[in-house]
Write a protein that holds these residues in place. Sequence first.
Motif, PDB file in Angstrom:
ATOM      1  N   LYS A   1       0.809  -1.224   0.000  1.00 12.33           N
ATOM      2  CA  LYS A   1       0.000   0.000   0.000  1.00 12.33           C
ATOM      3  C   LYS A   1       0.833   1.261   0.000  1.00 12.33           C
ATOM      4  O   LYS A   1       0.284   2.362  -0.109  1.00 12.33           O
ATOM      5  CB  LYS A   1      -0.927   0.006   1.223  1.00 12.33           C
TER       6      LYS A   1
ATOM      7  N   LEU B   1     -11.648   2.180  -0.951  1.00  9.47           N
ATOM      8  CA  LEU B   1     -12.090   1.326   0.155  1.00  9.47           C
ATOM      9  C   LEU B   1     -11.044   0.259   0.478  1.00  9.47           C
ATOM     10  O   LEU B   1     -10.789  -0.043   1.654  1.00  9.47           O
ATOM     11  CB  LEU B   1     -13.421   0.664  -0.202  1.00  9.47           C
ATOM     12  N   LEU B   2     -10.427  -0.312  -0.558  1.00 10.65           N
ATOM     13  CA  LEU B   2      -9.395  -1.319  -0.322  1.00 10.65           C
ATOM     14  C   LEU B   2      -8.178  -0.716   0.369  1.00 10.65           C
ATOM     15  O   LEU B   2      -7.556  -1.355   1.225  1.00 10.65           O
ATOM     16  CB  LEU B   2      -8.984  -1.962  -1.649  1.00 10.65           C
TER      17      LEU B   2
ATOM     18  N   GLU C   1      -8.253   1.821   2.399  1.00  8.65           N
ATOM     19  CA  GLU C   1      -8.610   2.120   3.790  1.00  8.65           C
ATOM     20  C   GLU C   1      -8.542   0.869   4.650  1.00  8.65           C
ATOM     21  O   GLU C   1      -8.128   0.903   5.808  1.00  8.65           O
ATOM     22  CB  GLU C   1     -10.015   2.723   3.845  1.00  8.65           C
ATOM     23  N   ASP C   2      -8.941  -0.272   4.086  1.00 10.92           N
ATOM     24  CA  ASP C   2      -8.901  -1.518   4.861  1.00 10.92           C
ATOM     25  C   ASP C   2      -7.453  -1.918   5.184  1.00 10.92           C
ATOM     26  O   ASP C   2      -7.151  -2.456   6.219  1.00 10.92           O
ATOM     27  CB  ASP C   2      -9.581  -2.642   4.083  1.00 10.92           C
TER      28      ASP C   2
END
Length: 1164
Positions: free
Chosen positions: A572, A1160-1161, A1163-1164
């Motif tokens: 990330k 969203l991915l 943030e996870d």
Amino acid sequence: MALFPAFAGLSEAPDGGSSRKELDWLSNPSFCVGSITSLSQQTEAAPAHVSEGLPLTRSHLKSESSDESDTNKKLKQTSRKKKKEKKKKRKHQHHKKTKRKHGPSSSSRSETDTDSEKDKPSRGVGGSKKESEEPNQGNNAAADTGHRFVWLEDIQAVTGETFRTDKKPDPANWEYKSLYRGDIARYKRKGDSCLGINPKKQCISWEGTSTEKKHSRKQVERYFTKKSVGLMNIDGVAISSKTEPPSSEPISFIPVKDLEDAAPVTTWLNPLGIYDQSTTHWLQGQGPPEQESKQPDAQPDSESAALKAKVEEFNRRVRENPRDTQLWMAFVAFQDEVMKSPGLYAIEEGEQEKRKRSLKLILEKKLAILERAIESNQSSVDLKLAKLKLCTEFWEPSTLVKEWQKLIFLHPNNTALWQKYLLFCQSQFSTFSISKIHSLYGKCLSTLSAVKDGSILSHPALPGTEEAMFALFLQQCHFLRQAGHSEKAISLFQAMVDFTFFKPDSVKDLPTKGQVEFFEPFWDSGEPRAGEKGARGWKAWMHQQERGGWVVINPDEDDDEPEEDDQEIKDKTLPRWQIWLAAERSRDQRHWRPWRPDKTKKQTEEDCEDPERQVLFDDIGQSLIRLSSHDLQFQLVEAFLQFLGVPSGFTPPASCLYLAMDENSIFDNGLYDEKPLTFFNPLFSGASCVGRMDRLGYPRWTRGQNREGEEFIRNVFHLVMPLFSGKEKSQLCFSWLQYEIAKVIWCLHTKNKKRLKSQGKNCKKLAKNLLKEPENCNNFCLWKQYAHLEWLLGNTEDARKVFDTALGMAGSRELKDSDLCELSLLYAELEVELSPEVRRAATARAVHILTKLTESSPYGPYTGQVLAVHILKARKAYEHALQDCLGDSCVSNPAPTDSCSRLISLAKCFMLFQYLTIGIDAAVQIYEQVFAKLNSSVFPEGSGEGDSASSQSWTSVLEAITLMHTSLLRFHMKVSVYPLAPLREALSQALKLYPGNQVLWRSYVQIQNKSHSASKTRRFFDTITRSAKPLEPWLFAIEAEKLRKRLVETVQRLDGREIHATIPETGLMHRIQALFENAMRSDSGSQCPLLWRMYLNFLVSLGNKERSKGVFYKALQNCPWAKVLYLDAVEYFPDEMQEILDLMTEKELRVRLPLEELELLLED
């Protein structure tokens, strides 16, 4: 004597003191007065009368100086008047008339008046303190000083406080930010030393107004100007009007005679008769006659007359033959020649150049001719297509689409017209969307199916309709794959396999539309389709439905192990655009199969996370076509396997060949350098398999699919192999085994030992299972692949045992079986390519193999050196067999497939045998013999190509033998010292005949890259690209220049650092850009996604981002469906990521990971 006569009184004034010392520099003791006494007497008496109507702006103050001062003053004024008079001659011609009327006195006054009026703001003397103290000035002069301007030189009592004032500002200084160039002193320095250091070596020459008139020199025109180029097309002018009979004696010079041999005329101007007519006219002061003065225009007139004659000839011929469409097209093409010439239709002077450069005029003339042609040929499609292509420059896209629709409505049975219409709509960015083009393909195929079935009575089916429909179907599948909708493309192939091979007998007699209606319930039933586990086909489903349906058996849950989901976002911390690209490509690779609800897991359609992965019947129903030809049915299976990444040997049709090319694997040599004789090199590459959208330059080897994809491919093979028999089934088995071997080669290349072991084990298991089948026991193609696999895995002895076993099974077939010849050839080539340490023994083994092939006795393993007698017998056997094959080839027409394959394998074996026993020259001689025989008998014109089926088959024979010839030359250069010229010459001749062969181009580019001189390569590429229609010459010309640029940069780098361009070769950069632009001028080039990807990648590598963005948007204008272009743009321009994704969404391209989901991915 004073240095300046105007200040003589001041210098001689009796004041003394400080003023006398200040004016000492004005005296000139060496000046002699007597030299100008006479001149002073002439200038003393000057008229003083001035009319009161003319206001004097300049008055001369009377001074009480001596005669010498008056004389010097008048001389100075005279010189100044002369300068101003010459300046006035250029600007104000009306002042000359005034000077002639009033004589010298009035002219001087008028000139003075004019100059003083002009200089009012800048010249004048303000009131000074010393001016009021001058007692020797007259009353009139004293009164004039208050309101008139005076010259500074005319004042006698000059002190340090006298100055000039300029009361009126000059606004031009504010406007232009600099002084007027006329107010700046002009000078020229002579000498290069610093000013003021050495006066002897330098000086300054002040330049005034140039008195000499500048003569404009006419520039000599060079040979490349338009006028000079036009003169090259003009017929030559005869020098002599008489021709003397040729004499037997040689002459030392060629006599040049006049046009008229007239006797010399003696006159008083020409007493000796030696002057020609033009010289006599010049001596008399006369110009040339009017006819002679117009002689230079005779050449353009003759050219215009020739063009007019051609135009009249065309007009006459089209009047006589208005139905000749080719003549009309030639007339249209002739307009370019008319417009390139000097103005044939020019009316006024200067209009010629305007019309010559006007593209619109050419288009209007062509359009007018085409409209006349269409009036006489209402049914001609070619003329209407030419008109539509021409009107692209005039009409709006919406108008063009309407005209295309009218044309399609009038000719619904013309497949070539449908092909051009689809490409036109596919390339219109303003009106493009995936759903529109997809439905348009469906409409096209359904209409052509109705024409073929006879449902449209007004338009019968044309010859070749079925083949064209199959090509359009493949074009639609590649269009969907490139747009990212791989699920729909796979569903089309699945539906076509069921619709073609598993059709129930009860619906075979129905038209295509009725069959499609019966097919819809099967598609919506949820029954497994082609490639899915448990697929039985449409026919079995129909029979079972008539009996009450299937008995559902719960499958073993152990078999359905879910594939572990790889984590999409592994890091990330990477930039956002890199994360999106990696996740998007990962989903493309994993989710190319249509999503189906798994009934064992009680799934429904609502359980699908991505609704786009579901394919409804409405998405594929219109595109289903009926293939009655057995060859086309087998090609459908081959195309499906090629689409999945299996090297089936299928080449897309020419109509969609370059549309499908989107990755640069055509330039990959792979292991060809290490194994030039045995490395597998497919004849076609460039189209990526489904699910692959890698970046440009990524090494493309057959890596295989993921676990589910491999299972899908296996299911397809198991489903389609029982449908065929004989050579077709053997070809399918060969393709399957070759696919597995290609994955082994990939593991060898990446040196992945763990995967190599498992992959080799699976591959050997597949080969043994295929050979166990009864019909494959004597299949030498499979034996050959199995032995090659063992050889690649390093099991040389096991591979030799497999080869010996297969050859022992053959018996005494000698040279009649082409498969046996190919098996022996591969065995011999593998032995020859062994390491140099054992090459001598390996060569003996190879000679043994090729010698045993010609003997009638069964094959025996290698025991030792082959006797010379056996070698001579084998050579005679090869010669007789080759002569028999060549004799049969000249008689049989069309050529049978068996005869072609036998000739290919026999010639290859004989060439290798001659190379091993005699040398490379003997092998080359065999090639030349076969080439000359086929080229002279089958192609009498020596072109190497033909239109008939027999010509194409023999062309493929020549192409295969040429590949063997070049491979032998490459191998010989690798193992021994041999000049490069024979290989270069062989490749050059072969590429002139087969400009679309990618293997030959790869070899040519590789060997030419080693040459220091690129001129010969460039000339060859230029020759091929001018005449050849394929796009491969352009692609490989660009690749050759890029390799040369990379080589130059490598030489200029120091230890991998920045480039030090000591000899900058910027011409390479501009040459590559010119090659790209020229390649895209053709329709195949402008609509080839690979070419645009290469162009964009090259510009980005140069660092020119603005130009790269322009090329990206230009690429979208021509290929808006290619998703790889958008992915490349995200990689090259990360800042424009949001804009690019919005564009993809607008045009309905497949975006598997929206940015909202990415956030969203993250943030996870």
